[in-house]
Write a protein that holds these residues in place. Structure first.
Motif, short mmCIF file in Angstrom:
data_model
loop_
_atom_site.label_atom_id
_atom_site.label_comp_id
_atom_site.label_asym_id
_atom_site.label_seq_id
_atom_site.Cartn_x
_atom_site.Cartn_y
_atom_site.Cartn_z
N ARG A 248 2.93 42.31 12.14
CA ARG A 248 3.14 41.05 12.87
C ARG A 248 2.76 41.18 14.35
O ARG A 248 2.68 40.18 15.05
CB ARG A 248 4.61 40.61 12.80
CG ARG A 248 5.12 40.42 11.39
CD ARG A 248 6.62 40.10 11.42
NE ARG A 248 7.19 40.22 10.11
CZ ARG A 248 8.48 40.33 9.86
NH1 ARG A 248 9.35 40.33 10.87
NH2 ARG A 248 8.93 40.43 8.62
N TYR A 249 2.58 42.42 14.79
CA TYR A 249 2.32 42.69 16.20
C TYR A 249 0.88 43.15 16.38
O TYR A 249 0.16 43.38 15.42
CB TYR A 249 3.29 43.76 16.71
CG TYR A 249 4.74 43.38 16.52
CD1 TYR A 249 5.38 42.53 17.41
CD2 TYR A 249 5.47 43.86 15.43
CE1 TYR A 249 6.71 42.16 17.23
CE2 TYR A 249 6.80 43.50 15.24
CZ TYR A 249 7.41 42.65 16.14
OH TYR A 249 8.72 42.29 15.95
N SER A 250 0.49 43.32 17.63
CA SER A 250 -0.85 43.83 17.93
C SER A 250 -0.77 44.78 19.11
O SER A 250 0.25 44.86 19.80
CB SER A 250 -1.82 42.67 18.23
OG SER A 250 -1.37 41.95 19.36
N GLY A 251 -1.85 45.47 19.33
CA GLY A 251 -1.98 46.35 20.49
C GLY A 251 -0.93 47.44 20.56
O GLY A 251 -0.53 48.02 19.55
N ALA A 252 -0.46 47.68 21.78
CA ALA A 252 0.51 48.75 22.03
C ALA A 252 1.84 48.48 21.33
O ALA A 252 2.51 49.42 20.88
CB ALA A 252 0.73 48.91 23.54
N THR A 253 2.20 47.21 21.19
CA THR A 253 3.45 46.87 20.51
C THR A 253 3.38 47.28 19.05
O THR A 253 4.32 47.85 18.49
CB THR A 253 3.75 45.36 20.64
OG1 THR A 253 3.77 45.02 22.02
CG2 THR A 253 5.08 45.00 20.01
N LYS A 254 2.23 47.01 18.42
CA LYS A 254 2.05 47.41 17.01
C LYS A 254 2.07 48.93 16.89
O LYS A 254 2.69 49.48 15.96
CB LYS A 254 0.75 46.85 16.45
CG LYS A 254 0.55 47.19 14.99
CD LYS A 254 -0.69 46.53 14.42
CE LYS A 254 -0.83 46.86 12.94
NZ LYS A 254 -1.97 46.20 12.33
#
Length: 157
Positions: free
Chosen positions: A125-131
């Motif tokens: 559900r997330y992208s980038g550094a959060t994922k």
């Protein structure tokens, strides 16, 4: 005296019939292991089927499943804001029910893998550094159940 004995015998037979009927009625459906297996696979469709069943537990009462959960046990249910509680609940469901059926050891690895896949679906559900952070946290949770899950399962959950 004969009348008394007949009355006692009739009462005894009625009681046996009632107990026998109650036992037969309380027996779990024959497909209980197959249904449990269908809800504890690694796929999203298995997870979705379990979510639907969990939301409607009464429909599955005859199966006698243990729906109890302590969510993510001694770890945060929402580490760093990532909502892992539902994944933990499904993992508990698998552990508790396979343990009750006496087939935990044969299924533990798959249950842990399904848990990890559930967690990764949360992370998707997330992208980038959060994922990336979510995936690292998911891996940590997976490793913890892989290593320590058996100990907890033998203690009840």
């Amino acid at each position: 005296m004969r009348k008394v004995l007949r009355g006692i015998a009739a009462s005894f037979i009625a009681t046996l019939t009632l107990v026998g009927t109650a036992t037969a009625a309380s027996a779990a459906p024959a497909d209980k292991p197959q249904v449990l297996a269908s809800w504890t696979q690694t796929s999203a469709s298995s997870q979705n089927a379990w979510i639907a069943a969990n939301a409607n537990q009464g429909a599955w009462a005859a199966y006698g499943y243990d729906w109890s959960t302590d969510l993510c046990s001694n770890s945060p249910d929402n580490p760093f804001g990532f909502p892992f509680e539902q994944s933990c609940a499904r993992h508990d469901f698998g552990y508790r029910n396979y343990k009750a059926m006496g087939t935990f050891d044969a299924n533990k690895s798959r249950l842990d893998s399904a848990f990890y896949e559930d967690l990764k679906r949360v992370c998707n559900r997330y992208s980038g550094a959060t994922k990336s952070s979510c995936n690292a946290t998911a891996w940590t949770y997976y490793e913890a159940v892989s290593v320590f899950g058996y100990k907890n399962a033998t203690l009840g959950g």
